[in-house]
Design an enzyme around this catalytic site. Structure first.
Site, PDB file in Angstrom:
ATOM      1  N   THR A 134      -5.928   2.639   2.048  1.00 19.41           N
ATOM      2  CA  THR A 134      -5.386   3.651   3.128  1.00 19.41           C
ATOM      3  C   THR A 134      -6.431   4.426   3.723  1.00 19.41           C
ATOM      4  O   THR A 134      -7.440   4.377   4.120  1.00 19.41           O
ATOM      5  CB  THR A 134      -4.686   4.884   1.949  1.00 19.41           C
TER       6      THR A 134
ATOM      7  N   ASN B 127      -0.982   0.014   0.773  1.00 20.80           N
ATOM      8  CA  ASN B 127      -1.227   0.111  -0.296  1.00 20.80           C
ATOM      9  C   ASN B 127      -2.659  -0.559  -0.540  1.00 20.80           C
ATOM     10  O   ASN B 127      -3.241   0.360   0.436  1.00 20.80           O
ATOM     11  CB  ASN B 127      -0.176  -0.272  -0.933  1.00 20.80           C
TER      12      ASN B 127
END
Ligand code: GLY
Length: 567
Positions: A373, A393
């Protein structure tokens, strides 16, 4: 039923990539525009957008598209994002670009022999959800930017074509997943050398296919991606690899306009992102609980204890109640001040409490949210303030690079609860509210947040780091608002984290040993990590300049300012 309108850690891994935080953030101040990201080339792309007449929205989108090239382990157009934007006229846009499960997804798609198989939700074809980042960037530009997608994606295509030098952060993230990338020939061809070794520090990394994809988007717009050759390339790869995603799934993807979660904290208005982000709800909930305690005048150990207890109570609720509000009944009462008061009364200042399960907020049946992220913070002197958190992710997402496109695809399907009681990659538990369903968006911890004082933005912030995103945002707000720290100090200060299960407080090494001892005496189990998360923030200095801060835990992060030349 009252619903919000819907208009249309990585801690372990991050810890190895980021520096232990005793360093101080290097802020940038400027009158006209500021941007903070985790990579100097992305920050520079934002400054270049300002120079070309763009505003904070253009700068943030330029940075996001560049991060997809130079920071491709964390984010890219194969992933999703939430963008929270305060426009100069005071309008708030909360743009949901979270991935969506394909139409052929089923509740038990990750269960084999009665048990959830995390390799399926984390790597390969079934891990991939329909990405929304590109659609959000396009929407944001059309509704608040001054430049075009073509203006902003073309310089990023140039970097992809000409290459950039791999730095230690990139090399370390790549090395950490090289064995998984090796399972996919196109991923291996781009990221590994002919002997199968990951490209090292100093390698000139060129991505000609990604450059081609970016240039095709520059020419044909996002139709190239959602309704054209890109969607077909994904469908072809999926049909050869037992995947579920079709070109129709891409055509059906829409940006959802969410109603932000708005709460008050000590005279400030906190604007957070609503579900399927859990961030806005639980940042509000934790701050609502903490408002019952005089944090500023507490000794640091009691303050850490109370804050960890508030985090624990909130994460117990998260595991039960949170999911995509278009599919699950998410109670608005979670962010309710009276509910927080009841939870606050459960906190014992002297010892940790046992929290067996979630609590039940008011209106749990009737008053509902209808529903690795990166974070980009940007602001300008016209009053545009932007918080974009974007992700694939985990590193390189599913590890799948769609042949011929240069685009790595996310593994966001792992953020669904594959099976009640089975933790996901981040150790987070979930319930039916976050089960897999076709067209549903998996729950996220991404927490882009904007803080207003007297209706004017004074802070935009957000973070990377799985569930620690929520607690990083809370701690930066407390450090700045309650404890009066400058923004660089508020971002740099040592952090801790509690997510209910596992039932321990995770602390950064730099946390004062006296605080750790006091927490142990109050009954907390302690886990230590060298470093936790990466926050970017922009605030205002006492002489009314914008000040941007990147987290010193990110080796490469950069904040920069822009001053308009005198006319
Ligand atoms: N994939 C991490 C999150 O959205 O929380």
């Amino acid at each position: 039923m009252k619903r919000f309108n819907t208009l249309t850690l990585i801690t372990g891994l991050l810890a190895s990539l980021i520096i232990t935080c005793t360093a101080q953030a290097k802020p940038a101040t400027a009158n006209d525009g500021v941007i903070a990201t985790v990579h100097p080339l992305a920050t520079q792309a934002g400054i270049d957008a300002f120079k070309r007449g763009g505003n904070a929205i253009d700068a943030a989108v330029a940075a996001a598209l560049t991060l997809g090239v130079v920071d491709s382990h964390n984010s890219g157009i194969g992933g999703g994002c939430f963008a929270l934007i305060h426009l100069a006229d005071g309008t708030i846009l909360a743009l949901d670009g979270r991935e969506m499960a394909p139409a052929k997804a089923t509740r038990d798609m990750f269960i084999r022999n009665g048990k959830a198989d995390p390799t399926l939700s984390q790597t390969g074809a079934l891990a991939i959800g329909i990405p929304g980042s590109l659609a959000v960037y396009d929407y944001a530009l059309n509704h608040g930017g001054k430049l075009t997608l073509k203006d902003l994606i073309s310089p990023a295509a140039d970097i992809a074509e000409q290459g950039f030098i791999i730095d230690p952060t990139f090399a370390s993230r790549l090395a950490g997943v090289a064995d998984k990338l090796a399972q996919f020939p196109d991923s291996a061809a781009l990221m590994l050398d002919e002997t199968g070794k990951p490209h090292p520090v100093g390698h000139l990394h060129k991505q000609p296919d990604l450059a081609k994809t970016y240039r095709a988007i520059a020419t044909d717009g996002i139709n190239h991606y959602y309704n054209g050759p890109f969607a077909l390339a994904v469908q072809n790869w999926m049909s050869e690899n037992n995947g579920l995603v079709t070109a129709e799934d891409f055509a059906n993807y829409t940006v959802k306009l969410r109603e932000p979660v708005i709460s008050n904290y000590r005279g400030y208005k906190i604007i957070g992102f609503s579900p399927p982000s859990s961030g806005g709800v639980h940042v509000a909930q934790i701050l609502n609980i903490l408002e019952h305690f005089d944090l500023a005048n507490m000794d640091p150990a009691t303050r850490a204890h109370v804050t960890a207890e508030a985090m624990k109570l909130a994460f117990a609720d998260r595991a039960h109640w949170l999911g995509d509000p278009d599919f699950a009944d998410v109670p608005r009462g979670l962010a309710d001040a009276d509910y927080a008061n009841k939870l606050a009364q459960r906190i014992d200042l002297n010892k940790t409490i046992t929290v067996e399960t979630h609590s039940t907020p008011p209106g749990a049946d009737t008053n509902l949210f209808s529903r690795h992220t990166t974070h980009i913070a940007a602001a300008d002197s016209q009053g545009n303030w932007v918080a974009i958190t974007a992700t694939l992710n985990t590193s390189y997402g599913s590890k799948v690079l769609i042949p011929g496109t240069g685009v790595f695809m996310n593994n966001q399907m792992d953020d669904f609860s594959a099976q009640p009681g089975t933790p996901n990659y981040f150790g987070l538990l979930g319930a039916e509210a976050n089960s897999v369903q076709p067209g549903k968006r998996p729950l996220s911890s991404m927490s882009p947040t904007i803080v207003l004082k007297d209706s004017q933005p004074i802070l935009t912030l957000g973070a990377a780091g799985g569930p620690t995103i929520i607690t990083q945002v809370v701690q930066t707000i407390i450090n700045h608002i309650d404890l009066g720290m400058t923004l660089p100090d508020a971002v740099s200060a040592p952090r801790f984290h509690h997510q209910w299960r596992p039932n321990h407080v995770t602390v950064e090494q730099a946390v004062d040993p006296a605080i750790i001892d006091a927490l142990k005496q109050q009954g907390h189990e302690i886990q230590t990590r060298s470093s936790m998360g990466i926050t970017q923030a922009i605030g205002i200095t006492s002489d009314s300049n914008l000040i941007g801060v990147h987290d010193p835990r990110a080796r490469n992060g950069a904040a920069a300012g822009y001053e308009r030349p005198n006319e």
